[in-house]
Motif scaffolding. Structure first.
Motif, PDB file in Angstrom:
ATOM      1  N   ASP A 189      44.413  75.245  85.738  1.00 52.65           N
ATOM      2  CA  ASP A 189      44.872  74.141  84.923  1.00 52.65           C
ATOM      3  C   ASP A 189      45.249  74.677  83.541  1.00 52.65           C
ATOM      4  OD1 ASP A 189      44.928  71.011  84.694  1.00 52.65           O
ATOM      5  OD2 ASP A 189      43.971  71.731  82.851  1.00 52.65           O
ATOM      6  N   GLU A 190      46.345  74.179  82.967  1.00 50.95           N
ATOM      7  CA  GLU A 190      46.787  74.676  81.669  1.00 50.95           C
ATOM      8  C   GLU A 190      45.738  74.463  80.587  1.00 50.95           C
ATOM      9  OE1 GLU A 190      50.644  73.894  80.139  1.00 50.95           O
ATOM     10  OE2 GLU A 190      51.654  74.185  82.075  1.00 50.95           O
ATOM     11  N   ALA A 191      44.967  73.374  80.689  1.00 53.28           N
ATOM     12  CA  ALA A 191      43.929  73.111  79.695  1.00 53.28           C
ATOM     13  C   ALA A 191      42.863  74.206  79.726  1.00 53.28           C
ATOM     14  CB  ALA A 191      43.300  71.742  79.951  1.00 53.28           C
ATOM     15  N   LYS A 192      42.565  74.711  80.923  1.00 51.95           N
ATOM     16  CA  LYS A 192      41.572  75.782  81.049  1.00 51.95           C
ATOM     17  C   LYS A 192      42.095  77.073  80.437  1.00 51.95           C
ATOM     18  CE  LYS A 192      38.573  78.114  84.393  1.00 51.95           C
ATOM     19  NZ  LYS A 192      38.167  78.219  85.819  1.00 51.95           N
ATOM     20  N   VAL A 193      43.383  77.314  80.608  1.00 50.25           N
ATOM     21  CA  VAL A 193      43.978  78.516  80.021  1.00 50.25           C
ATOM     22  C   VAL A 193      44.016  78.398  78.499  1.00 50.25           C
ATOM     23  CG1 VAL A 193      46.032  79.970  79.904  1.00 50.25           C
ATOM     24  CG2 VAL A 193      45.352  78.957  82.085  1.00 50.25           C
ATOM     25  N   ARG A 194      44.386  77.230  77.997  1.00 47.07           N
ATOM     26  CA  ARG A 194      44.467  77.042  76.543  1.00 47.07           C
ATOM     27  C   ARG A 194      43.107  77.201  75.868  1.00 47.07           C
ATOM     28  NH1 ARG A 194      48.861  75.694  73.787  1.00 47.07           N
ATOM     29  NH2 ARG A 194      50.714  75.052  74.947  1.00 47.07           N
ATOM     30  N   ALA A 195      42.048  76.943  76.608  1.00 49.11           N
ATOM     31  CA  ALA A 195      40.699  77.086  76.041  1.00 49.11           C
ATOM     32  C   ALA A 195      40.401  78.535  75.652  1.00 49.11           C
ATOM     33  CB  ALA A 195      39.657  76.572  77.029  1.00 49.11           C
ATOM     34  N   ILE A 196      41.080  79.489  76.301  1.00 43.00           N
ATOM     35  CA  ILE A 196      40.863  80.903  75.970  1.00 43.00           C
ATOM     36  C   ILE A 196      42.120  81.534  75.379  1.00 43.00           C
ATOM     37  CG2 ILE A 196      39.032  81.279  77.676  1.00 43.00           C
ATOM     38  CD1 ILE A 196      41.172  82.486  79.532  1.00 43.00           C
ATOM     39  N   ALA A 197      43.122  80.684  75.059  1.00 47.98           N
ATOM     40  CA  ALA A 197      44.386  81.191  74.526  1.00 47.98           C
ATOM     41  C   ALA A 197      44.370  81.192  73.005  1.00 47.98           C
ATOM     42  CB  ALA A 197      45.548  80.360  75.052  1.00 47.98           C
ATOM     43  N   ASP A 198      43.320  81.765  72.443  1.00 52.84           N
ATOM     44  CA  ASP A 198      43.222  81.853  70.986  1.00 52.84           C
ATOM     45  C   ASP A 198      43.324  83.295  70.501  1.00 52.84           C
ATOM     46  OD1 ASP A 198      40.849  82.809  71.956  1.00 52.84           O
ATOM     47  OD2 ASP A 198      39.571  81.338  70.952  1.00 52.84           O
ATOM     48  N   GLY A 199      43.835  84.158  71.371  1.00 57.96           N
ATOM     49  CA  GLY A 199      43.997  85.559  71.009  1.00 57.96           C
ATOM     50  C   GLY A 199      42.803  86.432  71.339  1.00 57.96           C
ATOM     51  N   ARG A 200      41.732  85.837  71.850  1.00 54.24           N
ATOM     52  CA  ARG A 200      40.529  86.621  72.143  1.00 54.24           C
ATOM     53  C   ARG A 200      40.764  87.621  73.275  1.00 54.24           C
ATOM     54  NH1 ARG A 200      36.458  82.083  74.404  1.00 54.24           N
ATOM     55  NH2 ARG A 200      37.602  80.876  72.824  1.00 54.24           N
ATOM     56  N   VAL A 201      40.114  88.764  73.161  1.00 57.34           N
ATOM     57  CA  VAL A 201      40.165  89.783  74.215  1.00 57.34           C
ATOM     58  C   VAL A 201      38.945  89.593  75.117  1.00 57.34           C
ATOM     59  CG1 VAL A 201      40.065  92.257  74.689  1.00 57.34           C
ATOM     60  CG2 VAL A 201      41.451  91.423  72.796  1.00 57.34           C
TER      61      VAL A 201
END
Length: 285
Positions: A189-201
């Motif tokens: 789900d895109e919402a799940k991806v956005r939850a970790i799409a803050d540049g974190r490695v």
């Protein structure tokens, strides 16, 4: 002579009789400067394997911090087309972050080491500001432009709020493309991806928990998975594209090939520096 001819053509010597599994390396900074040539070479290698009717499986070996957006997307799309014809498995090496992840998610299956550094879902754009330095040196730059945003990011003046909003809109739009590609490739789900799409490695182990990776293992585990997915039997023979022939020629030519490789490495390093030109990048920092 036959073995040497086979190496020059781009295939590893067929000393085994097992199934052929193709290997394509995506290493270093993607796109920009001299690396643009490498991107085009990768696209050609993918096409070559796609047209090889006897090749049933391909491993995409990714060891990259990412790079320019367009080049990452080009490779991603070509890998997706390859996966429609062959079994394709990604093997993440030490680093498969940002644009490296973008390329990886085009593969239906991904294998990473527990300590692989991946993730870094995000977009970055940086601009030098030499306004104060130019003033100290008595340098004045006159700009003639056709629109108020034509020189947004000009290093000889401060960025205006409007400039910043303009570039922020660009990187946010590009991030949306990144999130969509990851969500589609990993069936998340895109919402799940956005939850970790803050540049974190993420480590490979963390990426597996987040659904970005299918299993943990090394390159040969990825080869074995490709073999299983393609329902192949026997010890696989790894096949490398033509441009990878240097590994065999170096054995034949000794130090001469090594010197050439060093020169190429220097050019690639210069290209990586060129890739830091103003623009938007899928790049781990």
């Amino acid at each position: 002579l036959l073995l040497a001819f086979g190496a020059v053509r781009g295939e590893s010597p067929r000393l085994g009789s097992g199934p052929r599994v193709g290997v394509i390396d995506v290493k270093g900074t993607i796109g920009g400067g001299a690396d643009r040539d490498e991107t085009e070479d990768i696209l050609k290698r993918i096409r070559r394997f796609a047209e090889d009717g006897d090749l049933k499986a391909v491993v995409i070996r990714v060891d990259s911090p990412g790079g320019s957006v367009g080049a990452s997307q080009e490779i991603h799309d070509e890998v997706k087309r390859l996966a429609q014809k062959k079994v394709v498995v990604c093997s993440m090496g030490n680093l498969a972050a940002s644009g490296g992840l973008y390329v990886s998610v085009a593969c239906p299956k991904i294998v990473a080491n527990p300590g692989t550094l991946t993730g870094s879902i995000g977009v970055i754009s940086q601009f030098p500001n030499v306004k104060d330095l130019a003033e100290k040196l008595g340098v004045k730059v006159e700009t003639v432009k056709t629109g108020k945003l034509k020189d947004a990011g000009n290093p000889f003046r401060d960025m205006t709020p409007e400039d910043r909003a303009y570039w922020q809109g660009l990187v946010e739009n590009t991030l949306g493309q990144f999130v969509k590609a990851v969500a589609e490739g990993r069936k998340l789900d895109e919402a799940k991806v956005r939850a970790i799409a803050d540049g974190r490695v993420l480590t490979g182990a963390q990426a597996k928990e987040a659904g970005l990776v299918d299993q943990l293992g090394n390159f040969y585990d990825a080869v074995e998975l490709a073999k299983q997915e393609a329902k192949l039997s026997g010890e696989p023979v790894l096949v490398y594209p033509p441009d990878e022939r240097g590994r065999f020629l170096e054995q034949l030519m000794g130090g001469a090939a090594g010197a050439v490789a060093d020169a190429v490495a220097t050019r690639v390093a210069q290209g990586a520096a060129d890739a830091r030109q103003p623009g938007v990048y899928f790049l781990a920092r």
